[in-house]
Design a protein around this motif. Structure first.
Motif, PDB file in Angstrom:
ATOM      1  N   GLU A 191       0.916  -1.188  -0.037  1.00 24.65           N
ATOM      2  CA  GLU A 191       0.023   0.234  -0.026  1.00 24.65           C
ATOM      3  C   GLU A 191       0.725   1.378   0.065  1.00 24.65           C
ATOM      4  OE1 GLU A 191      -3.108   1.077   3.246  1.00 24.65           O
ATOM      5  OE2 GLU A 191      -3.488  -0.880   2.500  1.00 24.65           O
ATOM      6  N   GLU A 192       0.688   2.338  -0.908  1.00 18.80           N
ATOM      7  CA  GLU A 192       1.545   3.347  -0.889  1.00 18.80           C
ATOM      8  C   GLU A 192       0.740   4.588  -0.459  1.00 18.80           C
ATOM      9  OE1 GLU A 192       4.526   3.644  -1.226  1.00 18.80           O
ATOM     10  OE2 GLU A 192       4.868   1.245  -1.307  1.00 18.80           O
ATOM     11  N   ASP A 193      -0.522   4.617  -0.383  1.00 23.50           N
ATOM     12  CA  ASP A 193      -1.222   5.849   0.124  1.00 23.50           C
ATOM     13  C   ASP A 193      -1.449   5.670   1.559  1.00 23.50           C
ATOM     14  OD1 ASP A 193      -3.187   8.037  -1.847  1.00 23.50           O
ATOM     15  OD2 ASP A 193      -3.866   7.502   0.200  1.00 23.50           O
ATOM     16  N   PHE A 194      -0.971   6.389   2.261  1.00 19.95           N
ATOM     17  CA  PHE A 194      -1.150   6.739   3.626  1.00 19.95           C
ATOM     18  C   PHE A 194      -2.086   8.034   3.929  1.00 19.95           C
ATOM     19  CE2 PHE A 194       3.044   5.287   2.435  1.00 19.95           C
ATOM     20  CZ  PHE A 194       3.175   4.281   2.954  1.00 19.95           C
ATOM     21  N   ARG A 195      -2.671   8.775   3.083  1.00 20.54           N
ATOM     22  CA  ARG A 195      -3.117   9.894   3.325  1.00 20.54           C
ATOM     23  C   ARG A 195      -4.433   9.867   4.253  1.00 20.54           C
ATOM     24  NH1 ARG A 195      -1.162  13.759  -0.354  1.00 20.54           N
ATOM     25  NH2 ARG A 195       0.349  12.645  -1.614  1.00 20.54           N
ATOM     26  N   GLN A 206       8.188   6.094  -4.800  1.00 22.44           N
ATOM     27  CA  GLN A 206       9.138   5.107  -4.671  1.00 22.44           C
ATOM     28  C   GLN A 206       8.690   3.858  -5.559  1.00 22.44           C
ATOM     29  OE1 GLN A 206      10.115   3.496  -0.707  1.00 22.44           O
ATOM     30  NE2 GLN A 206      12.293   3.579  -1.339  1.00 22.44           N
ATOM     31  N   ILE A 207       9.475   3.401  -6.243  1.00 23.92           N
ATOM     32  CA  ILE A 207       9.119   1.990  -7.267  1.00 23.92           C
ATOM     33  C   ILE A 207       9.864   1.003  -6.902  1.00 23.92           C
ATOM     34  CG2 ILE A 207       8.132   3.755  -8.930  1.00 23.92           C
ATOM     35  CD1 ILE A 207      10.853   3.477 -10.616  1.00 23.92           C
ATOM     36  N   GLN A 208       9.345  -0.182  -7.191  1.00 21.27           N
ATOM     37  CA  GLN A 208      10.199  -1.313  -7.245  1.00 21.27           C
ATOM     38  C   GLN A 208       9.273  -2.339  -7.786  1.00 21.27           C
ATOM     39  OE1 GLN A 208       8.707  -3.838  -5.006  1.00 21.27           O
ATOM     40  NE2 GLN A 208       7.324  -2.678  -3.723  1.00 21.27           N
ATOM     41  N   PRO A 209      10.095  -3.573  -8.204  1.00 19.38           N
ATOM     42  CA  PRO A 209       9.375  -4.326  -9.232  1.00 19.38           C
ATOM     43  C   PRO A 209       8.168  -5.115  -8.940  1.00 19.38           C
ATOM     44  CG  PRO A 209      11.982  -4.882  -9.234  1.00 19.38           C
ATOM     45  CD  PRO A 209      11.408  -4.049  -8.026  1.00 19.38           C
ATOM     46  N   MET A 210       7.656  -5.202  -7.499  1.00 22.21           N
ATOM     47  CA  MET A 210       6.645  -5.885  -6.872  1.00 22.21           C
ATOM     48  C   MET A 210       5.321  -4.664  -6.866  1.00 22.21           C
ATOM     49  SD  MET A 210       7.434  -8.874  -7.067  1.00 22.21           S
ATOM     50  CE  MET A 210       9.115  -9.693  -7.236  1.00 22.21           C
ATOM     51  N   MET A 211       5.651  -3.484  -7.030  1.00 24.65           N
ATOM     52  CA  MET A 211       4.816  -2.504  -6.928  1.00 24.65           C
ATOM     53  C   MET A 211       3.464  -2.673  -7.744  1.00 24.65           C
ATOM     54  SD  MET A 211       6.267   0.531  -9.235  1.00 24.65           S
ATOM     55  CE  MET A 211       4.826   1.759  -9.457  1.00 24.65           C
ATOM     56  N   ILE A 248       1.702  -5.409  -8.117  1.00 23.31           N
ATOM     57  CA  ILE A 248       0.659  -6.253  -7.664  1.00 23.31           C
ATOM     58  C   ILE A 248      -0.668  -5.900  -7.043  1.00 23.31           C
ATOM     59  CG2 ILE A 248       0.578  -8.524  -6.425  1.00 23.31           C
ATOM     60  CD1 ILE A 248       3.450  -8.918  -6.774  1.00 23.31           C
ATOM     61  N   MET A 249      -0.351  -5.043  -6.081  1.00 23.76           N
ATOM     62  CA  MET A 249      -1.632  -4.591  -5.303  1.00 23.76           C
ATOM     63  C   MET A 249      -2.375  -3.686  -6.236  1.00 23.76           C
ATOM     64  SD  MET A 249      -2.765  -5.921  -2.520  1.00 23.76           S
ATOM     65  CE  MET A 249      -3.487  -5.883  -1.277  1.00 23.76           C
ATOM     66  N   PRO A 250      -1.962  -2.611  -6.785  1.00 21.82           N
ATOM     67  CA  PRO A 250      -2.716  -1.804  -7.547  1.00 21.82           C
ATOM     68  C   PRO A 250      -3.530  -2.386  -8.631  1.00 21.82           C
ATOM     69  CG  PRO A 250      -0.675  -0.692  -7.145  1.00 21.82           C
ATOM     70  CD  PRO A 250      -0.481  -2.002  -6.649  1.00 21.82           C
ATOM     71  N   GLY A 251      -2.749  -3.706  -9.272  1.00 21.74           N
ATOM     72  CA  GLY A 251      -3.259  -4.379 -10.382  1.00 21.74           C
ATOM     73  C   GLY A 251      -4.616  -4.981  -9.819  1.00 21.74           C
ATOM     74  N   LEU A 252      -4.403  -5.787  -8.595  1.00 28.64           N
ATOM     75  CA  LEU A 252      -5.679  -6.600  -8.242  1.00 28.64           C
ATOM     76  C   LEU A 252      -6.792  -5.379  -7.845  1.00 28.64           C
ATOM     77  CD1 LEU A 252      -4.021  -8.978  -5.448  1.00 28.64           C
ATOM     78  CD2 LEU A 252      -5.230  -9.437  -7.563  1.00 28.64           C
ATOM     79  N   LYS A 253      -6.449  -4.233  -7.293  1.00 31.96           N
ATOM     80  CA  LYS A 253      -7.406  -3.495  -6.880  1.00 31.96           C
ATOM     81  C   LYS A 253      -8.269  -2.656  -8.057  1.00 31.96           C
ATOM     82  CE  LYS A 253      -6.549  -3.111  -2.464  1.00 31.96           C
ATOM     83  NZ  LYS A 253      -5.592  -1.834  -1.809  1.00 31.96           N
ATOM     84  N   ALA A 254      -7.407  -2.404  -8.999  1.00 36.81           N
ATOM     85  CA  ALA A 254      -7.841  -2.078 -10.398  1.00 36.81           C
ATOM     86  C   ALA A 254      -8.680  -3.117 -11.035  1.00 36.81           C
ATOM     87  CB  ALA A 254      -6.946  -1.669 -11.411  1.00 36.81           C
ATOM     88  N   PHE A 255      -8.346  -4.420 -10.692  1.00 38.64           N
ATOM     89  CA  PHE A 255      -9.254  -5.492 -11.404  1.00 38.64           C
ATOM     90  C   PHE A 255     -10.537  -5.615 -10.722  1.00 38.64           C
ATOM     91  CE2 PHE A 255     -10.370 -10.171 -10.733  1.00 38.64           C
ATOM     92  CZ  PHE A 255     -10.923 -10.405 -12.043  1.00 38.64           C
ATOM     93  N   VAL A 256     -10.466  -5.520  -9.273  1.00 40.04           N
ATOM     94  CA  VAL A 256     -11.613  -5.319  -8.764  1.00 40.04           C
ATOM     95  C   VAL A 256     -12.502  -4.298  -8.970  1.00 40.04           C
ATOM     96  CG1 VAL A 256     -12.778  -5.122  -6.150  1.00 40.04           C
ATOM     97  CG2 VAL A 256     -10.794  -6.179  -6.545  1.00 40.04           C
ATOM     98  N   ALA A 257     -11.923  -3.083  -9.334  1.00 40.52           N
ATOM     99  CA  ALA A 257     -12.613  -1.719  -9.838  1.00 40.52           C
ATOM    100  C   ALA A 257     -13.246  -1.959 -11.137  1.00 40.52           C
ATOM    101  CB  ALA A 257     -11.765  -0.583  -9.935  1.00 40.52           C
ATOM    102  N   ALA A 258     -12.622  -2.779 -12.010  1.00 40.06           N
ATOM    103  CA  ALA A 258     -13.179  -2.918 -13.163  1.00 40.06           C
ATOM    104  C   ALA A 258     -14.431  -3.949 -13.263  1.00 40.06           C
ATOM    105  CB  ALA A 258     -12.051  -3.600 -14.300  1.00 40.06           C
TER     106      ALA A 258
END
Lengths: 378, 294
Positions: free
Chosen positions: A207-211, B215-220, B222-232
């Motif tokens: 999670e990256e949003d802590f706002r 801040q970025i890293q190679p596993m970043m 996964i979570m937004p992808g899953l959440k966006a899938f739920v959103a879709a």
């Protein structure tokens, strides 16, 4: 009969060659040399290697040289377990040193305990490291640092006393053993000292949003914001906090100590206090001597992880010297008998759970770097 | 009230980033009936391309978005040609498992030291963060940029799908692939274009995410992808306005859960929505129920 003799002879021969092969004493080091707490791993390895090299320069242990094998766990528990198995089962090391985060040290502790190989933990502060889930003491696991209940209590005492805080907000990482543990210990101690914790919120890994949580902390107007997590995530949290206009005094634990922190957090971290194992400007002669020695080798002052790596390695070397056969079980006994060992981070004795009992340093991020504030005991 | 509005803005920021990812999921699903699980990882690659454009090549910010979009479009088309096209007539489950494989491959390949490496990198901010006060509510220039770019891209996408010949071809393929082919539409090209556009949006999303959460890293991904899938799914998978609506709802619900209930329940609520939607209204908020062709 003749065949039996031959077998005995072969066994004796094998044992003989075994003896000759172990001219060196194999020691494993597991540290996160890549990943999100990379500076911790590098510092710890540097500090530990320095102690092992100095021991070898002084003739090794019991006339034999130390052979050090370093493995990277990338701060992933699976990688740590892999490294631990390889060192213990394939390389047959006498002892293991590692790792940094509690998440990675726990599998190592299981593996070493099961194999009866001593594990000296430089810097994992969660109480679960030396005590198995069923409450049994892991008799092969020792650590060179204090525990989170210890540092959480010190942070709470400092917040209530020196900072005169009545209310505290806590924001922790619910996916991390260290962060969860320290958050709870701080809250309990802060409430026990007469304070209130109106905000006890968390975020999950990835999670990256802590706002939302930070905005909640802002409207609750707590006197301090306690952030028990590792530096790279703390850096992101404090940046968002400052962007939202949250100006509360920041407080944290030993996970904050990294040269990367001011780079990643920028001005947002300035003024923040944290509990630590060591501070290079602590006014003790041993500390001065150590800082100079480390600087002349690596060109930068040692941080807490380098110091703990060094102290943990010294503890191990000293125990190896008291274990003439260098058998793992013997080294465990020797480690347990350690008493009032003079490390750079303070005198170390082990309590009944194999935890070091010593002082906690409080340091602060200022514009000119990390500065020593005081030492405390709970 | 100020607190409510402030949290609403925080939620919308998250929602717009989800929307740029969710659009790719939904477009691809609409056309080939495939949940492209590698989509979150394309988003991650977009963030890295933006990082290199800004930090290594010194390009200005708008150009960094373009670099990320073009690079991700190429990656998306490449993935489609190599991994999914050979399975076009295979059972859907095979394609789904392949998508998971592609996702794991991208994550672990980019995690190698000679590619991106596992060490997180600080995403450069090409401008200083400024905060504007609007009647007690604070909004940063970063948030305004995220809102602006996301809205611009979504409007652009709607116009493209609704007004151009290629857009009409895409809609035709999504309605009935075989009939579309009989009408002279090159189905393979349309599918490639769909992957390209969806991936380009994810790439832009990656750069916006990078400046919002630097801040970025190679596993970043996964979570937004899953959440966006739920959103879709929430908006109705396969429906473009549904993905936008679903994403904004997801972002706001997540933020409000943290703000008014408990942050520990945040993900539970997010994925609880998925289960609820599937139980009560499987076609999503904007979906129309229709019986599958036999």
């Amino acid at each position: 009969m003749r065949r039996a003799m031959a077998v005995v002879a072969a066994v004796v021969l094998l044992a003989g060659t075994g003896c000759q092969e172990s001219e060196t004493v194999k020691v494993g080091v597991v540290a996160p040399l890549t990943g999100d707490v990379m500076t911790f791993g590098e510092s710890m390895r540097n500090g530990a290697l320095m102690a092992f090299e100095e021991a070898n320069a002084a003739g090794g242990v019991g006339g034999r040289l130390l052979q050090v094998m370093v493995r990277d766990d990338a701060n992933e528990p699976g990688r740590a377990a892999e490294a631990g198995r390889e060192l213990v089962e394939q390389e047959a090391v006498v002892a293991v040193l590692g790792s940094v985060s509690t998440e990675c040290t726990l599998p190592l502790a299981d593996i070493c305990q099961a194999a009866g190989v001593p594990l000296v933990v430089p810097a994992s502060t969660n109480p679960k490291v030396t005590v198995a889930p069923d409450g049994a003491r892991r008799v092969c696991v020792f650590r060179a640092c204090f525990t989170d209940s210890f540092q959480g209590a010190v942070a709470a005492k400092f917040a209530r006393g020196a900072l005169d805080a009545r209310t505290a907000a806590v924001l922790f990482n619910s996916s991390d053993e260290y962060s969860r543990g320290l958050a709870g210990f701080f809250r309990d101690a802060f409430v026990a000292a007469g304070g209130q914790v109106p905000v006890f919120e968390s975020y999950a890994a990835g999670e990256e949003d802590f706002r939302a949580q930070l905005e909640f902390a802002r409207v609750q107007a707590a006197d301090v914001l306690f952030l028990p997590d590792y530096y790279s995530r703390v850096a992101r949290v404090v940046r968002q906090a400052r962007e939202l206009g949250l100006r509360t005094t920041l407080l944290g634990g030993d996970g904050w100590d990294s040269p990367e922190m001011p780079e990643q957090a920028g001005d947002a971290i300035l003024g923040g206090y944290f509990t630590n194992h060591f501070s290079p400007d602590e006014p003790r002669p041993e500390v001065k001597e150590w800082v100079n020695r480390y600087k002349s080798k690596y060109g930068e002052p040692p941080d807490a992880l380098a110091t703990l790596g060094h102290d943990a390695a010294l503890l191990l070397v000293e125990a190896l010297r008291r274990a003439p056969q260098s058998k793992p079980a013997e080294v465990c006994v020797a480690l347990a008998a350690t008493s009032d060992f003079q490390g750079v981070s303070g005198a170390i004795s082990f309590d009944e759970h194999g935890n070091a009992v010593k002082n906690v340093v409080i340091a602060q991020y200022r514009a000119d770097g990390v500065r020593f504030v005081t030492t405390e005991r709970p | 009230m100020t607190y409510f509005l402030q949290q609403l803005i925080n939620g919308l920021q998250l929602g717009f980033v989800y929307a740029l990812i969710a659009l790719g999921y939904t477009m691809v699903y609409g056309i080939v009936r495939l949940i492209n699980f590698a989509h979150g990882d394309v988003f991650m690659v977009g963030a890295y391309l933006g990082f290199f454009a800004l930090a290594s090549w010194g390009l200005p910010f708008p150009l960094a978005i373009v670099v990320a979009m073009v690079g991700c479009a190429a990656l998306g088309v490449f993935i489609e040609r190599v991994a999914y096209k050979p399975l076009r007539n295979a059972p859907r489950i095979s394609a789904l498992i392949t998508a998971m494989g592609v996702s794991l491959f991208i994550e672990n390949f980019t995690n190698l030291n000679f590619v991106f490496g596992p060490t997180p990198r600080a995403f450069p901010r090409p401008f200083a963060v400024r905060t504007f006060g609007l009647g007690g509510v604070e909004i940063t220039n970063v948030q305004l940029i995220v809102f602006g770019v996301a809205i611009l891209l979504m409007v652009g996408l709607s116009l493209f799908v609704g007004r151009t010949r290629t857009g009409r071809a895409m809609r035709a393929v999504s309605q009935d692939r075989d009939t579309a082919r009989l009408m002279g539409i090159n189905v393979d090209t349309v599918i490639s274009i769909t992957f390209g556009i969806g991936s380009a949006l994810a790439g832009a999303g990656g750069v916006l995410y990078g400046i919002a959460y630097p801040q970025i890293q190679p596993m970043m991904g996964i979570m937004p992808g899953l959440k966006a899938f739920v959103a879709a799914v929430l908006g109705g998978i396969g429906i473009i306005p549904g993905a936008m609506l679903g994403s904004l709802i997801m972002g706001v619900v997540e933020t409000f859960t943290s703000a008014y209930v408990s942050s520990t329940l945040r993900d539970a609520v997010a994925f609880g929505i998925l289960i609820l939607v599937l139980l009560v209204r499987p076609t999503g908020l904007l979906g129309k129920s229709h019986s599958d062709k036999v």
